[in-house]
Write a protein that holds these residues in place. Sequence first.
Motif, mmCIF file in Angstrom:
data_model
loop_
_atom_site.group_PDB
_atom_site.id
_atom_site.type_symbol
_atom_site.label_atom_id
_atom_site.label_comp_id
_atom_site.label_asym_id
_atom_site.label_seq_id
_atom_site.Cartn_x
_atom_site.Cartn_y
_atom_site.Cartn_z
ATOM 1 N N GLU C 55 0.834 -1.203 0.000
ATOM 2 C CA GLU C 55 0.000 0.000 0.000
ATOM 3 C C GLU C 55 0.868 1.253 0.000
ATOM 4 O OE1 GLU C 55 -1.108 0.285 4.719
ATOM 5 O OE2 GLU C 55 -2.275 -1.045 3.413
ATOM 6 N N PRO C 56 0.313 2.348 -0.485
ATOM 7 C CA PRO C 56 1.090 3.595 -0.543
ATOM 8 C C PRO C 56 1.297 4.199 0.850
ATOM 9 C CG PRO C 56 -1.153 3.974 -1.328
ATOM 10 C CD PRO C 56 -1.022 2.496 -1.092
ATOM 11 N N TRP C 57 2.339 5.042 0.944
ATOM 12 C CA TRP C 57 2.543 5.836 2.153
ATOM 13 C C TRP C 57 1.803 7.145 1.940
ATOM 14 C CZ3 TRP C 57 8.656 5.448 2.332
ATOM 15 C CH2 TRP C 57 9.028 4.093 2.464
ATOM 16 N N THR C 58 0.956 7.539 2.873
ATOM 17 C CA THR C 58 0.095 8.703 2.668
ATOM 18 C C THR C 58 0.328 9.760 3.741
ATOM 19 O OG1 THR C 58 -1.573 7.317 1.600
ATOM 20 C CG2 THR C 58 -2.302 9.458 2.416
ATOM 21 N N HIS C 138 1.708 13.299 -5.674
ATOM 22 C CA HIS C 138 1.563 11.843 -5.831
ATOM 23 C C HIS C 138 2.733 11.319 -6.638
ATOM 24 C CE1 HIS C 138 0.036 7.893 -6.996
ATOM 25 N NE2 HIS C 138 -0.828 8.010 -6.023
ATOM 26 N N ARG C 139 3.381 10.299 -6.125
ATOM 27 C CA ARG C 139 4.494 9.650 -6.847
ATOM 28 C C ARG C 139 4.249 8.143 -6.880
ATOM 29 N NH1 ARG C 139 10.347 11.504 -5.323
ATOM 30 N NH2 ARG C 139 9.757 13.026 -6.931
ATOM 31 N N LEU C 140 4.326 7.604 -8.091
ATOM 32 C CA LEU C 140 4.242 6.155 -8.271
ATOM 33 C C LEU C 140 5.543 5.686 -8.904
ATOM 34 C CD1 LEU C 140 2.911 3.362 -8.426
ATOM 35 C CD2 LEU C 140 1.895 4.069 -10.614
ATOM 36 N N ILE C 141 6.227 4.791 -8.213
ATOM 37 C CA ILE C 141 7.467 4.201 -8.734
ATOM 38 C C ILE C 141 7.176 2.746 -9.106
ATOM 39 C CG2 ILE C 141 9.846 3.572 -8.204
ATOM 40 C CD1 ILE C 141 9.559 6.561 -8.358
#
Lengths: 146, 146, 146
Positions: C55-58, C138-141
């Motif tokens: 899950e993403p870090w928010t 927002h960053r998606l790697i």
Amino acid sequence: MPGPLKITTPVDGETYSRITQFYAHQMQLLDERAAEEWADGFTEDGVFAQNVKPEPWTGRAVIAERMRAGMDRLATKDVQRRHWFGMVATERQDDETVLTRYYAMVYETPRGGRATTYLSTTGEDVLVLQDGQWRVKHRLITHDGT
Amino acid sequence: MPGPLKITTPVDGETYSRITQFYAHQMQLLDERAAEEWADGFTEDGVFAQNVKPEPWTGRAVIAERMRAGMDRLATKDVQRRHWFGMVATERQDDETVLTRYYAMVYETPRGGRATTYLSTTGEDVLVLQDGQWRVKHRLITHDGT
Amino acid sequence: MPGPLKITTPVDGETYSRITQFYAHQMQLLDERAAEEWADGFTEDGVFAQNVKPEPWTGRAVIAERMRAGMDRLATKDVQRRHWFGMVATERQDDETVLTRYYAMVYETPRGGRATTYLSTTGEDVLVLQDGQWRVKHRLITHDGT
């Protein structure tokens, strides 16, 4: 290596593109073993320091001479090196002086072989504008893993 | 490979950022295996030459077709390639023509594996501006170690 | 990963140089293990997602805390990592919002050892301008080979 620049005044886009192109051109000269043309990217009193060398090279003439000697030694290995600069952060000091901090990777390809990473470093420059041309007044290269 | 460009008129910052973004976009298309969209980055009469190929690919349609064939062969290897351009030096020829010389590295990551360097090259382009879009009129890629 | 950006309005050269320098500075902070300063490059409600994480870090505070924990784990390995961003393509959404897609490579050098490639990824950011400073909303790697 004091760490990332404290950035309050990054250079404008025009200057950034000129510095980027200066780095590109200077490293292409290095990789073509044009030691004297590469050294012309330093000021006459410029300094080239590396953390793995006991003392810095001081003055364009000395820098050219030492690099030429290094290239002559390298010529006995049949490899092509490529110096990449990237991640260039800048801080403007005044109209004719800019500090930069960047990463520099060196790749090496042997004759008939596959490219490999050779060296990862961080560079810190004091750049000065002379007659419309950026030059290095002081460069410190710090090698990773040392 | 005639060596570094003789630079008298590097492009301005606005043009430099457009060329840089053109290269980024074109290589992202290549790495997503969008051969036709990638080939659209060449002029209709564009030429793509590599020193390791017996002859250049001439014309956008041929370039697309040959790259598509290459991608189909690559698809049998389960790897992701990434083409990086960097160290881009430029020389403006006229309002609609720019020469560039740059380094291009290709990285390769196998499924479930670790990234490796695959290829180190130097690129030399003749770029032309068509309807506000930079395109490659001539590209020569010279592989290191050859 | 939806593939390359559909580019209709790339950012101007001035903005491109600011975004490039933001990336350079943010990654230099990361590699110096300044987790909190690095996290300041995200908006307060920023999201950092990686395809290899469940899950993403928010939120900036969470992002800083999780990165600090990761850095503490890394400190037990005596290595220097270097994060390079390159091949940055942009699409302007509005005056204060820019989408980017880029490549990010991580290199690693062990104490006394030779630099190696560690990781090849693609990044997709939503950047916003806040008080004259670009930050990541927002960053998606996406890691290659996964």
